[in-house]
Write a protein that holds these residues in place. Structure first.
Motif, short mmCIF file in Angstrom:
data_model
loop_
_atom_site.label_atom_id
_atom_site.label_comp_id
_atom_site.label_asym_id
_atom_site.label_seq_id
_atom_site.Cartn_x
_atom_site.Cartn_y
_atom_site.Cartn_z
N TYR A 39 -25.03 -49.17 25.03
CA TYR A 39 -24.60 -47.87 24.47
C TYR A 39 -25.62 -46.78 24.80
N LYS A 72 -25.43 -54.82 22.91
CA LYS A 72 -24.42 -53.78 22.72
C LYS A 72 -25.08 -52.41 22.54
N ALA A 81 -23.84 -51.92 15.08
CA ALA A 81 -23.05 -52.17 16.30
C ALA A 81 -21.92 -53.13 15.97
N GLU A 93 -23.65 -44.50 27.23
CA GLU A 93 -23.05 -43.42 26.45
C GLU A 93 -24.03 -42.27 26.18
N ASP A 138 -17.86 -52.50 14.69
CA ASP A 138 -16.67 -51.99 15.38
C ASP A 138 -17.05 -50.88 16.36
N THR A 139 -17.83 -49.95 15.88
CA THR A 139 -18.36 -48.89 16.74
C THR A 139 -19.87 -48.90 16.62
N ILE A 140 -20.52 -48.28 17.58
CA ILE A 140 -21.98 -48.21 17.56
C ILE A 140 -22.36 -46.85 17.01
N MET A 141 -23.25 -46.88 16.02
CA MET A 141 -23.69 -45.62 15.43
C MET A 141 -25.13 -45.73 14.97
#
Length: 120
Positions: free
Chosen positions: A44, A40, A88, A48, A90-93
């Motif tokens: 990203y 994931k 990684a 992204e 719910d959201t990737i940060m």
């Protein structure tokens, strides 16, 4: 005359197989999640953040003792002395970064980092 085999032996084998499956399932769960989270984050970074695969040295899923239990360590080729930590779920940060001992010896500071993502 046909023999049917020992039913106790079959039960013991079935129990042994079940025990092995129960003992291996946590290991399989951890390894699978480490791979999922690493994939994931890699996707990203490529899709992204528009990095190329050549810019990334490694993306490694980690199972830690703190919460959240799974995170990903990313090392870029142009900054091998910095480990960027990503969550990684719910959201990737990007959560934080760590300097290797070599990075600390070189006196690397946050302002020198090339891949840190500012938090809002």
């Amino acid at each position: 005359m046909k023999t049917t085999g020992n039913p106790m032996k079959k039960i013991k084998i079935a129990l042994l197989v079940l025990l092995v499956l129960v003992l291996l399932s946590p290991f399989v769960y951890v390894q699978a999640n480490k791979m999922i989270y690493a994939k994931k984050v890699n996707a990203y970074l490529l899709e992204e953040e528009h990095y190329t695969q050549d810019e990334i040295q490694s993306v490694q899923g980690i199972w830690g003792v703190k919460l959240p239990p799974f995170y990903v360590v990313v090392v870029f080729k142009d900054e091998p002395e910095v480990e960027y930590i990503y969550f990684a779920h719910d959201t990737i940060m990007q959560f934080e970064y760590r300097l290797t001992p070599e990075g600390k010896d070189r006196g690397i500071t946050r302002s020198m980092l090339k891949h840190v993502i500012p938090r809002d």
